[in-house]
Design a protein around this motif. Sequence first.
Motif, short mmCIF file in Angstrom:
data_model
loop_
_atom_site.label_atom_id
_atom_site.label_comp_id
_atom_site.label_asym_id
_atom_site.label_seq_id
_atom_site.Cartn_x
_atom_site.Cartn_y
_atom_site.Cartn_z
N LYS A 34 52.24 60.13 87.29
CA LYS A 34 51.50 59.88 86.06
C LYS A 34 52.35 59.26 84.95
O LYS A 34 51.82 58.54 84.11
N VAL A 35 53.64 59.51 84.94
CA VAL A 35 54.49 58.89 83.92
C VAL A 35 54.57 57.38 84.17
O VAL A 35 54.40 56.58 83.24
N PHE A 36 54.79 56.98 85.42
CA PHE A 36 54.80 55.55 85.74
C PHE A 36 53.43 54.93 85.49
O PHE A 36 53.31 53.81 85.02
N LEU A 37 52.39 55.69 85.83
CA LEU A 37 51.03 55.21 85.62
C LEU A 37 50.77 54.93 84.14
O LEU A 37 50.20 53.90 83.78
N TYR A 38 51.22 55.83 83.29
CA TYR A 38 51.11 55.63 81.84
C TYR A 38 51.79 54.31 81.44
O TYR A 38 51.23 53.50 80.70
N ALA A 64 45.96 54.58 79.15
CA ALA A 64 47.30 55.04 78.79
C ALA A 64 47.21 56.20 77.80
O ALA A 64 47.93 57.20 77.92
N ARG A 65 46.33 56.09 76.84
CA ARG A 65 46.16 57.14 75.84
C ARG A 65 45.74 58.45 76.48
O ARG A 65 46.27 59.52 76.16
N ASP A 66 44.80 58.38 77.41
CA ASP A 66 44.34 59.58 78.10
C ASP A 66 45.47 60.25 78.87
O ASP A 66 45.61 61.47 78.86
N LEU A 67 46.27 59.43 79.55
CA LEU A 67 47.42 59.99 80.27
C LEU A 67 48.46 60.55 79.31
O LEU A 67 49.07 61.59 79.59
N LYS A 69 47.92 61.94 76.44
CA LYS A 69 47.43 63.26 76.02
C LYS A 69 47.70 64.30 77.10
O LYS A 69 48.15 65.40 76.81
N GLU A 70 47.39 63.93 78.32
CA GLU A 70 47.59 64.85 79.45
C GLU A 70 49.06 65.22 79.61
O GLU A 70 49.40 66.37 79.90
N LEU A 71 49.93 64.23 79.44
CA LEU A 71 51.36 64.43 79.63
C LEU A 71 52.08 64.88 78.35
O LEU A 71 53.28 65.11 78.37
N LYS A 72 51.30 64.93 77.25
CA LYS A 72 51.86 65.29 75.93
C LYS A 72 52.94 64.30 75.48
O LYS A 72 53.97 64.68 74.94
N ILE A 73 52.66 63.01 75.72
CA ILE A 73 53.53 61.92 75.26
C ILE A 73 53.02 61.47 73.91
O ILE A 73 51.83 61.22 73.73
N LYS A 74 53.92 61.32 72.97
CA LYS A 74 53.54 60.79 71.65
C LYS A 74 53.97 59.34 71.59
O LYS A 74 55.13 59.02 71.73
N SER A 75 52.98 58.45 71.41
CA SER A 75 53.32 57.03 71.37
C SER A 75 52.98 56.43 70.03
O SER A 75 52.36 56.99 69.21
#
Length: 75
Positions: A34-38, A64-67, A69-75
């Motif tokens: 999922k990180v690569f997918l993001y 990307a935004r949905d992933l 949120k799922e991964l708790k990445i702040k962009s």
Amino acid sequence: LVNIGSIYQNMGNYKLAIESYRKALKLIKEIDNKVFLYNVYWGLGTSYMSIKQYSEALSETFAARDLAKELKIKS
């Protein structure tokens, strides 16, 4: 392939960037990373934005935004 897409994108060759990201997308979905997918969705979104294909850009950046949120990445 993700890095190749990024390189093409940085060079301003958005069509080749999109092509590389699309190839990477198929492989990454198979391994379910999922990180690569993001990163691929984000790269696709920004590449489409650069060539003014806004509908595609929105679709990819929302993915990307949905992933993120799922991964708790702040962009």
